[in-house]
Design an enzyme around this catalytic site. Structure first.
Site, PDB file in Angstrom:
ATOM      1  N   ALA A 127     -12.887 -12.872 -18.939  1.00 20.27           N
ATOM      2  CA  ALA A 127     -13.874 -11.934 -19.497  1.00 20.27           C
ATOM      3  C   ALA A 127     -13.289 -11.348 -20.769  1.00 20.27           C
ATOM      4  CB  ALA A 127     -14.205 -10.842 -18.476  1.00 20.27           C
ATOM      5  N   SER A 128     -13.494 -12.012 -21.893  1.00 17.78           N
ATOM      6  CA  SER A 128     -12.640 -11.839 -23.069  1.00 17.78           C
ATOM      7  C   SER A 128     -13.073 -10.796 -24.085  1.00 17.78           C
ATOM      8  CB  SER A 128     -12.506 -13.183 -23.800  1.00 17.78           C
ATOM      9  OG  SER A 128     -11.873 -14.127 -22.975  1.00 17.78           O
ATOM     10  N   ALA A 129     -14.369 -10.694 -24.352  1.00 19.22           N
ATOM     11  CA  ALA A 129     -14.817  -9.855 -25.473  1.00 19.22           C
ATOM     12  C   ALA A 129     -14.442  -8.398 -25.235  1.00 19.22           C
ATOM     13  CB  ALA A 129     -16.327 -10.000 -25.657  1.00 19.22           C
ATOM     14  N   SER A 132      -9.315  -7.926 -27.448  1.00 23.74           N
ATOM     15  CA  SER A 132      -8.016  -7.248 -27.536  1.00 23.74           C
ATOM     16  C   SER A 132      -6.960  -7.958 -26.691  1.00 23.74           C
ATOM     17  CB  SER A 132      -8.154  -5.785 -27.104  1.00 23.74           C
ATOM     18  OG  SER A 132      -8.672  -5.690 -25.795  1.00 23.74           O
ATOM     19  N   CYS A 249     -10.724  -1.086 -15.513  1.00 27.25           N
ATOM     20  CA  CYS A 249     -10.555   0.282 -15.991  1.00 27.25           C
ATOM     21  C   CYS A 249     -11.259   1.237 -15.044  1.00 27.25           C
ATOM     22  CB  CYS A 249     -11.030   0.449 -17.434  1.00 27.25           C
ATOM     23  SG  CYS A 249     -12.716  -0.105 -17.743  1.00 27.25           S
TER      24      CYS A 249
END
Length: 478
Positions: A127-129, A132, A249
């Site tokens: 899940a890249s976008a 960072s 998070c």
């Protein structure tokens, strides 16, 4: 001031460790976050970046879990995202806690995982976008091997690619899928996997005071089912002996520890929880009894975060038969003569040596540089974009692409000063004080790092910056 509802506070109180206080949690949640950045070591060393920016009024405090991450304070109010150094990819504006998962994946501090920087390793960021952690992983891999960066949201894939290109990443292949398909399509393929899972975002309240205004535990329960499906898919896609980092998070046990225990319940002794107690100095302050990092805002004065590392000991049963091969792949290997001509063009025009093991592919009149480890994966699933676009073929010769200049090292550049670099990034031509012999295409740079390509006409540099990268405003230090 952060907006809490009572349901959220009750949930936190249930999960908060006994040695931490609710008063401190609330106090730190109401403090603004410290500004943090990560130096992009694909382009510049941390020491050189600190030397460069200290002269411009930056002050650096090291982040203990990321050797290239720093909390920074500035002498003046300036928009970092509009600075030349940011636009040319020398640093990434990244919250300190979000640097933890790639560090855990590679065990950078202990050097255990540096073998992952080999030319053959294949890493997945599920899940890249916006990129960072993807670009942090690419830096830790030294642009070697293959990094598959997946993003489910179509609108965010473009942002992901822009950041990958800006940071000079050359070993990346982008995909656009619901990440639950990887266990089926890429069964036991990856050496390392990062799953930074979608979550309720409880740890981000310092960035967004309204993030939890309407918090509802029932919403989190729906997210947990997605998280469980994703971690199952990740574990199936992981090679035996490989490592998976699961991070969120969020702050609740149900989105964190419970999801990891769900995986162990499914696969038993195949699942090893790897302790992160010694990942960095004072990591034990955040460690759970399993060895996971459960970072509360008051522990390190950061966002809340959760990081678990899992190792796969034995193979597990494949859930579904191997999917049929994808057809109609639009690229073919470039012919030997084409590769030789292209290499000569890069060498003579820009003093750039293409990698000796370069996998140059061609589509119509476009030439691309693919990471070699991607080749066995062609046909297993559809890729949005692979590697970097090197050049377009012209009637006579080639035309270099901007992303190739940013990703491939060149010792020969036309250095610009502050005002010239600002003008270049705003799409303007650069006037030269003395008229000299035209030099054709040249790489223009700032702080000895490339900005792009211009055509040297003798009395000026004609700007060749792609139109979509032209900025209306550039911030300069006073």
């Amino acid at each position: 001031m952060a907006h809490f509802n009572q349901n959220f506070l009750d949930s936190i109180e249930r999960d908060l460790p006994s040695h931490l206080s609710m008063e401190d949690f609330i106090a730190y949640s109401n403090k603004p976050l410290r500004l943090s950045i990560r130096v992009n070591t694909l382009k510049i060393s941390s020491d050189n970046f600190i030397d460069l920016m200290t002269q411009k009024g930056w002050h650096f405090d090291p982040i203990p879990w990321c050797k290239d991450g720093f909390w920074v304070t500035l002498n003046q109010d300036i928009q970092l995202g509009n600075t030349i150094e940011h636009l040319q990819g020398l640093f990434y504006i990244q919250e300190a806690s979000s640097m933890l998962p790639p560090t855990a994946l590679f065990d950078v501090i202990t050097n255990e995982g540096l073998q992952n920087a080999s030319c053959d390793n294949i890493v997945l960021d599920m899940a890249s976008a916006p990129g960072s952690k993807t670009t942090q992983i690419a830096a830790l891999m030294h642009n070697q091997g293959l990094l598959v960066a997946n993003e489910y949201s179509a609108s965010r894939v473009k942002v992901l690619h822009a950041n990958v290109a800006r940071m000079g990443v050359a070993n990346c292949a982008l995909t656009h899928f619901d990440a639950r398909v990887f266990g089926e399509y890429m069964f036991e393929t990856f050496d390392s996997i990062l799953l930074d899972a979608p979550c309720s975002g409880e740890g981000t309240i310092r960035k967004d005071p309204d993030a939890l205004k309407n918090w509802d535990n029932n919403d989190a329960k729906g997210i947990v089912e997605t998280q469980k499906a994703l971690i199952e898919s990740a574990f199936l896609a992981l090679k035996v002996g490989g490592s998976l980092v699961y991070s969120t998070c969020a702050l609740s046990r149900q989105e964190n520890q419970d999801v990891c225990h769900h995986l162990r319940t499914l696969y038993g002794e195949a699942v090893e929880f790897v302790s992160l107690t010694e990942l960095f100095p004072q990591a034990e302050k955040a460690c759970t009894e399993e060895g996971f990092l459960h970072v509360w805002p008051q522990l390190y004065d950061s966002e809340g975060f959760f990081v678990a590392k899992i190792r796969k000991h034995v193979s597990v049963e494949r859930q579904l038969p191997e999917p049929r091969k994808q057809k109609n792949f639009p690229f073919t290997p470039a012919k030997t003569k084409q590769v030789e001509e292209l290499a000569q063009y890069f060498k003579e025009s820009f003093s750039i040596n293409l990698p000796e093991d370069a996998q140059v592919m061609v589509r119509d009149l476009e030439f691309w540089l693919f990471p070699t480890p991607v080749m066995p994966l062609i046909g297993k699933m559809r890729f949005q974009r692979i590697g970097i676009k090197l050049a377009d073929a012209l009637k006579k010769g080639y035309k270099v692409r901007h992303e190739a200049v940013l990703a491939l090292s060149s010792p020969t550049r036309f250095e610009l000063n502050d005002e010239q670099a600002k003008d270049f990034l705003m799409g303007r031509d650069i006037s030269l004080q003395e008229r000299v012999k035209p030099q054709g295409e040249v790489i223009v740079s700032y702080a000895n790092n490339p900005l792009g390509v211009a055509k040297h006409l003798g009395n000026k540099l004609k700007n060749n910056l792609p139109r979509d990268l032209v900025k209306d405003k550039i911030a300069l230090y006073q």
